[in-house]
Design a protein around this motif. Structure first.
Motif, PDB file in Angstrom:
ATOM      1  N   MET A  56       0.807  -1.215   0.000  1.00 21.04           N
ATOM      2  CA  MET A  56       0.000   0.000   0.000  1.00 21.04           C
ATOM      3  C   MET A  56       0.841   1.266   0.000  1.00 21.04           C
ATOM      4  SD  MET A  56      -3.255   0.869   2.437  1.00 21.04           S
ATOM      5  CE  MET A  56      -4.332   2.253   2.073  1.00 21.04           C
ATOM      6  N   TYR A  57       2.038   1.203   0.612  1.00 22.55           N
ATOM      7  CA  TYR A  57       2.827   2.424   0.680  1.00 22.55           C
ATOM      8  C   TYR A  57       3.894   2.529  -0.410  1.00 22.55           C
ATOM      9  CZ  TYR A  57       7.330   0.913   2.824  1.00 22.55           C
ATOM     10  OH  TYR A  57       8.573   0.383   3.070  1.00 22.55           O
ATOM     11  N   LEU A  58       3.995   1.517  -1.276  1.00 19.77           N
ATOM     12  CA  LEU A  58       4.995   1.554  -2.337  1.00 19.77           C
ATOM     13  C   LEU A  58       4.862   2.773  -3.252  1.00 19.77           C
ATOM     14  CD1 LEU A  58       5.265  -2.215  -3.381  1.00 19.77           C
ATOM     15  CD2 LEU A  58       6.750  -0.919  -1.851  1.00 19.77           C
ATOM     16  N   PRO A  59       3.640   3.166  -3.674  1.00 18.85           N
ATOM     17  CA  PRO A  59       3.539   4.355  -4.532  1.00 18.85           C
ATOM     18  C   PRO A  59       3.994   5.639  -3.835  1.00 18.85           C
ATOM     19  CG  PRO A  59       1.525   3.048  -4.645  1.00 18.85           C
ATOM     20  CD  PRO A  59       2.324   2.512  -3.498  1.00 18.85           C
ATOM     21  N   ALA A  60       4.121   5.607  -2.508  1.00 15.55           N
ATOM     22  CA  ALA A  60       4.479   6.814  -1.762  1.00 15.55           C
ATOM     23  C   ALA A  60       5.984   6.982  -1.592  1.00 15.55           C
ATOM     24  CB  ALA A  60       3.810   6.786  -0.385  1.00 15.55           C
ATOM     25  N   PHE A  61       6.793   6.059  -2.112  1.00 17.70           N
ATOM     26  CA  PHE A  61       8.244   6.155  -1.915  1.00 17.70           C
ATOM     27  C   PHE A  61       8.817   7.519  -2.315  1.00 17.70           C
ATOM     28  CE2 PHE A  61      10.229   1.681  -1.423  1.00 17.70           C
ATOM     29  CZ  PHE A  61       9.369   1.409  -0.383  1.00 17.70           C
ATOM     30  N   PRO A  62       8.495   8.025  -3.524  1.00 17.89           N
ATOM     31  CA  PRO A  62       9.047   9.336  -3.898  1.00 17.89           C
ATOM     32  C   PRO A  62       8.605  10.454  -2.955  1.00 17.89           C
ATOM     33  CG  PRO A  62       8.225   8.184  -5.832  1.00 17.89           C
ATOM     34  CD  PRO A  62       7.739   7.417  -4.643  1.00 17.89           C
ATOM     35  N   ALA A  63       7.356  10.411  -2.524  1.00 19.35           N
ATOM     36  CA  ALA A  63       6.852  11.445  -1.621  1.00 19.35           C
ATOM     37  C   ALA A  63       7.532  11.365  -0.260  1.00 19.35           C
ATOM     38  CB  ALA A  63       5.333  11.310  -1.472  1.00 19.35           C
ATOM     39  N   ILE A  64       7.761  10.165   0.240  1.00 20.95           N
ATOM     40  CA  ILE A  64       8.445  10.005   1.522  1.00 20.95           C
ATOM     41  C   ILE A  64       9.868  10.542   1.430  1.00 20.95           C
ATOM     42  CG2 ILE A  64       9.324   8.311   3.184  1.00 20.95           C
ATOM     43  CD1 ILE A  64       6.927   6.529   2.471  1.00 20.95           C
ATOM     44  N   ALA A  65      10.562  10.173   0.335  1.00 16.10           N
ATOM     45  CA  ALA A  65      11.934  10.642   0.151  1.00 16.10           C
ATOM     46  C   ALA A  65      11.997  12.162   0.082  1.00 16.10           C
ATOM     47  CB  ALA A  65      12.528  10.023  -1.120  1.00 16.10           C
TER      48      ALA A  65
ATOM     49  N   LEU B  13      -2.633   8.558  -1.459  1.00 11.17           N
ATOM     50  CA  LEU B  13      -1.546   9.525  -1.626  1.00 11.17           C
ATOM     51  C   LEU B  13      -2.064  10.827  -2.210  1.00 11.17           C
ATOM     52  CD1 LEU B  13       1.539   9.732  -1.274  1.00 11.17           C
ATOM     53  CD2 LEU B  13       1.771   8.974  -3.653  1.00 11.17           C
ATOM     54  N   GLY B  14      -2.985  10.708  -3.155  1.00 14.14           N
ATOM     55  CA  GLY B  14      -3.561  11.908  -3.751  1.00 14.14           C
ATOM     56  C   GLY B  14      -4.494  12.655  -2.805  1.00 14.14           C
ATOM     57  N   LEU B  15      -5.130  11.910  -1.907  1.00 11.58           N
ATOM     58  CA  LEU B  15      -6.094  12.535  -0.999  1.00 11.58           C
ATOM     59  C   LEU B  15      -5.434  13.215   0.199  1.00 11.58           C
ATOM     60  CD1 LEU B  15      -8.908   9.815  -0.847  1.00 11.58           C
ATOM     61  CD2 LEU B  15      -9.041  12.075  -1.919  1.00 11.58           C
ATOM     62  N   GLY B  16      -4.435  12.560   0.788  1.00 12.97           N
ATOM     63  CA  GLY B  16      -3.903  13.110   2.032  1.00 12.97           C
ATOM     64  C   GLY B  16      -2.432  12.896   2.278  1.00 12.97           C
ATOM     65  N   GLY B  17      -1.683  12.434   1.268  1.00 12.19           N
ATOM     66  CA  GLY B  17      -0.256  12.253   1.461  1.00 12.19           C
ATOM     67  C   GLY B  17       0.090  10.898   2.054  1.00 12.19           C
TER      68      GLY B  17
ATOM     69  N   PHE C 222      -0.460   5.282   6.552  1.00 12.16           N
ATOM     70  CA  PHE C 222      -0.205   4.607   7.825  1.00 12.16           C
ATOM     71  C   PHE C 222      -1.349   4.809   8.815  1.00 12.16           C
ATOM     72  CE2 PHE C 222       4.075   4.971   6.028  1.00 12.16           C
ATOM     73  CZ  PHE C 222       4.469   3.646   6.127  1.00 12.16           C
ATOM     74  N   TRP C 223      -2.062   5.932   8.722  1.00 10.49           N
ATOM     75  CA  TRP C 223      -3.261   6.084   9.546  1.00 10.49           C
ATOM     76  C   TRP C 223      -4.307   5.036   9.159  1.00 10.49           C
ATOM     77  CZ3 TRP C 223      -2.919   8.267  13.929  1.00 10.49           C
ATOM     78  CH2 TRP C 223      -2.136   9.410  14.137  1.00 10.49           C
ATOM     79  N   ILE C 224      -4.396   4.753   7.864  1.00 13.64           N
ATOM     80  CA  ILE C 224      -5.347   3.729   7.409  1.00 13.64           C
ATOM     81  C   ILE C 224      -4.904   2.346   7.874  1.00 13.64           C
ATOM     82  CG2 ILE C 224      -6.224   2.560   5.352  1.00 13.64           C
ATOM     83  CD1 ILE C 224      -6.353   5.286   4.005  1.00 13.64           C
ATOM     84  N   LEU C 225      -3.599   2.078   7.835  1.00 15.13           N
ATOM     85  CA  LEU C 225      -3.107   0.797   8.349  1.00 15.13           C
ATOM     86  C   LEU C 225      -3.375   0.680   9.849  1.00 15.13           C
ATOM     87  CD1 LEU C 225       0.277   0.399   6.429  1.00 15.13           C
ATOM     88  CD2 LEU C 225      -1.896  -0.755   5.983  1.00 15.13           C
ATOM     89  N   ALA C 226      -3.263   1.802  10.576  1.00 18.99           N
ATOM     90  CA  ALA C 226      -3.600   1.787  12.003  1.00 18.99           C
ATOM     91  C   ALA C 226      -5.077   1.456  12.198  1.00 18.99           C
ATOM     92  CB  ALA C 226      -3.268   3.137  12.631  1.00 18.99           C
TER      93      ALA C 226
END
Length: 408
Positions: A35-44, A165-169, A174-178
């Motif tokens: 689920m968080y793979l598409p967010a790699f560039p944003a995290i970096a 990622l488009g909705l809230g970053g 991780f909030w959804i995983l929680a």
């Protein structure tokens, strides 16, 4: 060997709520990975680090999955299935919240390790619960049903991650995983009965746990099944690690087209798992497992052949690669359930430890496979083909030499 009284349930009466809850719990791992793979560039970008540093968070998760299961298994055999499940889900929940609030990549990496150490209980306990309740042949059928629920996670998780990622970053992921952790705790409390009676629990100290694992590794039947599924899944991990480069960089697919290919392969796995459920009514699980491993070995060899022949016949490269990947991944729909049922068939008294060791072997081999693909990278599809061919061939060899299947 003692099986709890719930084992009298035939496959037709396996409660839908049980399948949905256990399948949902088992889906935590692919959901947390993909689920968080598409967010790699944003995290970096937000944390001011390189893409390679963000990839350490994924490596930490796999390390936690490999190590954590070795601890949860003996605990599940000593205290019953539900207390370790509650504790693991609580740790997963707290670590997910921590990931959402992480201020640096080092903190995120450490929290991902904790998230995996807690979340991996969702692999150990569901398999042990199925073994507690059902005989080996029925277990294979029930596990095939779980594959339907589990198989949806890798198909939907990257798409969901992109939307989130488009909705809230990336922190929203991780909030959804929680929130999934909260849902898992509630569902486990409300819908899962304890499947290991107090009289069948084992007083397992760390030393006894090590002796149990040593005994399991000496059990040819267990080891043959565990290595078969672990090595087959190592081939799957080689595909996950290398296919973006092979299909997007080498063969020119767009990221959207790659997503469709990934989803189609996952759909093939789910469909195969459901076909396996039907075939188990007339065929022995060992027979189906051996046939599926032979198909995976053949598909892996085909992928390597296509990669080697690409310079001479470039027109064959993409269709041959797509076909080989689909067949290999789909064959795993027959491998997972049947191998797990075979490995646990004679481990009713220590099903938690056995399922834990099987999971540890699986993630260790998968991580080694991914690392090998990276080390062998030569700018071609050969490393992926070689890793999948070797994994498929060794999986079949391990099963035939160690598990001693009944001749068909």
């Amino acid at each position: 060997m003692t099986i709890s009284s719930a084992a009298a349930l035939p496959a037709a009466r396996a409660p839908l709520s049980l399948i949905l809850v256990l399948g949902g719990l088992a889906a935590f791992a692919p959901l947390s990975i993909d689920m968080y793979l598409p967010a790699f560039p944003a995290i970096a970008a937000e944390l001011g680090v390189s893409a390679g540093q963000v990839q350490y968070t994924l490596a930490a998760y796999f390390l936690g999955m490999a190590l954590g299961q070795a601890f949860h298994g003996p605990l599940a055999d000593r205290f019953g299935r539900k207390p370790p499940l509650y504790a693991g889900l609580a740790l997963y929940l707290l670590a997910s919240i921590g990931c959402a609030l992480a201020e640096g990549v080092a903190m995120l990496t450490a929290l991902r390790l904790l998230q995996a150490l807690g979340g991996c209980v969702c692999i150990v306990v569901p398999m042990a619960m199925v073994r507690d309740r059902f005989d080996p042949q029925t277990s294979a059928r029930v596990l095939s049903r779980l594959m339907l629920v589990m198989g949806l996670a890798p198909m939907l998780a990257p798409l969901a991650g992109s939307a989130v990622l488009g909705l809230g970053g990336w922190r929203l992921v991780f909030w959804i995983l929680a929130a999934c952790g909260v849902a898992g705790l509630l569902a486990s409390w409300l819908a899962l009965p304890e499947s290991l009676p107090a009289a069948q629990r084992r007083d397992t100290s760390p030393l006894k746990a090590l002796r149990t694992y040593a005994g399991l590794l000496r059990d040819r039947r267990f080891l043959g099944h565990a290595l078969a599924t672990g090595l087959a899944n190592a081939g799957m991990f080689a595909y996950i690690a290398a296919s973006p480069f092979v299909l997007i960089e080498l063969h020119g697919l767009s990221p959207q087209a790659y997503g469709l290919v990934f989803g189609a392969n996952a759909l093939g796995l789910v469909a195969a798992a459901q076909l396996n459920h039907r075939l188990l009514k007339q065929h022995d699980a060992g027979t189906l497992l051996q046939a599926a491993l032979a198909v995976a070995a053949f598909a892996g060899a085909g992928l390597l052949a296509v990669a080697l022949l690409t310079p001479a016949w470039p027109a064959l490269a993409l269709p041959g690669t797509l076909l080989g990947l689909f067949v290999f991944v789909a064959s795993l729909g027959f491998v997972g359930a049947n191998a797990a049922a075979g490995a646990l068939a004679h481990q009713g008294h220590q099903a938690g430890s056995a399922s834990a060791l099987m999971g540890t072997l699986q993630f260790t081999l998968a991580s080694a496979s991914g690392a090998a693909v990276g080390l062998m990278n030569d700018g071609s599809a050969c490393p992926m083909g070689l890793a999948m061919a070797v994994a498929g061939g060794l999986a079949l060899l391990a099963y035939r030499r160690l598990a001693r299947p009944v001749p068909s």
